[in-house]
Design a protein around this motif. Structure first.
Motif, mmCIF file in Angstrom:
data_model
loop_
_atom_site.group_PDB
_atom_site.id
_atom_site.type_symbol
_atom_site.label_atom_id
_atom_site.label_comp_id
_atom_site.label_asym_id
_atom_site.label_seq_id
_atom_site.Cartn_x
_atom_site.Cartn_y
_atom_site.Cartn_z
ATOM 1 N N ILE A 1 11.694 6.095 2.970
ATOM 2 C CA ILE A 1 10.523 5.217 2.920
ATOM 3 C C ILE A 1 9.340 5.856 2.179
ATOM 4 C CG2 ILE A 1 9.591 5.980 5.141
ATOM 5 C CD1 ILE A 1 8.726 3.099 5.657
ATOM 6 N N GLU A 2 9.231 7.184 2.244
ATOM 7 C CA GLU A 2 8.066 7.809 1.610
ATOM 8 C C GLU A 2 8.165 7.800 0.088
ATOM 9 O OE1 GLU A 2 6.474 11.318 3.240
ATOM 10 O OE2 GLU A 2 6.002 10.311 5.114
ATOM 11 N N GLU B 1 8.579 5.269 -1.596
ATOM 12 C CA GLU B 1 7.947 4.028 -2.046
ATOM 13 C C GLU B 1 6.427 4.103 -2.016
ATOM 14 O OE1 GLU B 1 9.457 1.237 0.694
ATOM 15 O OE2 GLU B 1 11.562 1.607 0.213
ATOM 16 N N ILE B 2 5.895 5.170 -1.429
ATOM 17 C CA ILE B 2 4.438 5.277 -1.297
ATOM 18 C C ILE B 2 3.877 6.017 -2.501
ATOM 19 C CG2 ILE B 2 2.560 6.165 0.130
ATOM 20 C CD1 ILE B 2 4.445 5.987 2.539
ATOM 21 N N SER C 1 2.076 11.859 0.069
ATOM 22 C CA SER C 1 2.696 11.274 1.261
ATOM 23 C C SER C 1 1.796 11.549 2.460
ATOM 24 C CB SER C 1 4.078 11.896 1.482
ATOM 25 O OG SER C 1 4.893 11.761 0.345
ATOM 26 N N GLU D 1 -0.227 6.419 6.089
ATOM 27 C CA GLU D 1 0.369 5.357 5.278
ATOM 28 C C GLU D 1 1.814 5.099 5.709
ATOM 29 O OE1 GLU D 1 -1.511 3.764 3.432
ATOM 30 O OE2 GLU D 1 -3.199 5.123 3.082
ATOM 31 N N THR D 2 2.529 6.168 6.011
ATOM 32 C CA THR D 2 3.918 6.017 6.446
ATOM 33 C C THR D 2 3.991 5.240 7.761
ATOM 34 O OG1 THR D 2 4.498 8.112 5.398
ATOM 35 C CG2 THR D 2 6.008 7.287 7.083
ATOM 36 N N ARG E 1 1.878 3.117 8.977
ATOM 37 C CA ARG E 1 1.535 1.697 8.769
ATOM 38 C C ARG E 1 2.731 0.928 8.213
ATOM 39 N NH1 ARG E 1 -4.380 3.409 6.500
ATOM 40 N NH2 ARG E 1 -5.541 3.109 8.436
ATOM 41 N N ARG E 2 3.445 1.568 7.283
ATOM 42 C CA ARG E 2 4.622 0.902 6.711
ATOM 43 C C ARG E 2 5.729 0.741 7.746
ATOM 44 N NH1 ARG E 2 5.540 1.035 0.650
ATOM 45 N NH2 ARG E 2 3.455 1.322 -0.216
ATOM 46 N N ALA F 1 5.026 -2.174 9.908
ATOM 47 C CA ALA F 1 5.285 -3.444 9.220
ATOM 48 C C ALA F 1 6.786 -3.711 9.112
ATOM 49 C CB ALA F 1 4.666 -3.410 7.825
ATOM 50 N N ALA F 2 7.587 -2.650 9.096
ATOM 51 C CA ALA F 2 9.023 -2.812 8.865
ATOM 52 C C ALA F 2 9.810 -3.094 10.148
ATOM 53 C CB ALA F 2 9.584 -1.552 8.195
ATOM 54 N N TYR G 1 -0.987 4.396 16.024
ATOM 55 C CA TYR G 1 0.284 3.878 15.519
ATOM 56 C C TYR G 1 1.502 4.507 16.190
ATOM 57 C CZ TYR G 1 -2.507 1.865 11.780
ATOM 58 O OH TYR G 1 -3.440 1.130 11.070
#
Length: 214
Positions: A74-75, A77-78, A82, A86-87, A89-90, A93-94, A125
């Motif tokens: 996943i990282e 895509e950021i 890194s 941000e990770t 939050r994604r 959402a996933a 989070y």
């Protein structure tokens, strides 16, 4: 669902990483532990880390056959560095609402939390699972909590630090291995064996791809 999030450079992954993940998985009754190799770690010097593709592959080889361990890219895509915020939050959402995340981190990294991007928001989070590291004490963990999250309380029955309006911080002692990725890289560069430091499949891949050689 209760998911462990274990981030790191994993350059390379070794038995110390795997044992920490297994013990936290068991201790907190997690359903999965996701290994998240960092794409561009903000604290690493550019050009001094092995390619993301190699590090992902080594994690895949290391956890092959362990059903509750998963590797995530996943990282990748950021864009840019890194950052954990941000990770997380994604990930929120996933995954389905209600998923419980447990962010696994060594105490040596946790003491640097005040330097992380939006560090005060991180426990909004995920729970933090801080694992002990050689040379560090629980008092250092509490000093970070005093600085970053004043007003926290400790539940001795549940062995967790309760933060106001946020998720918790757990402290776990795990089996300490005197292994580091730095030591593995150095051993390879100096022509020494890395047997019993990393899984055989990882060891084979390192030599096959000529990683860390001088």
């Amino acid at each position: 669902m209760r998911i462990g999030i274990f981030g790191g450079a994993f350059d390379p992954i070794h038995y110390g990483h795997l044992r920490v993940a297994e013990e936290v998985y068991e201790s907190l009754a997690l359903e999965r532990v996701f290994f998240l190799p960092t794409a561009t770690p903000p604290h690493k010097t550019a050009g001094r880390i092995t390619s993301f593709a190699h590090r992902i592959k080594m994690v895949q080889l290391a956890i092959d056959g362990v059903g509750h361990f998963v590797v995530s890219d996943i990282e990748k895509e950021i864009p840019g560095h890194s950052y954990s915020i941000e990770t997380l939050r994604r990930l929120h959402a996933a995954f389905e609402p209600g998923t419980g995340f447990y962010f696994i981190i060594g105490l040596d990294a946790f003491v640097e939390l005040p330097t992380w991007k939006e560090y005060r928001q991180l426990p909004s989070y995920a729970n933090f699972v801080v694992v002990d590291r050689p040379g560090y004490s629980k008092a250092e963990l509490e000093a970070v909590l005093d600085q970053c999250f004043p007003g926290y309380t400790y539940d001795d029955n549940r062995k967790e630090y309760l933060l106001t309006g946020q998720y918790s911080v757990f402290y776990r002692k795990t089996t300490l291995f005197g292994i580091s990725s730095t030591a593995v890289r150095r051993a390879v560069a100096e022509g020494h064996s890395i047997r019993f430091l990393a899984p055989p499949a990882v060891e084979k891949y390192i030599y096959q791809e000529r990683l860390y050689a001088k």
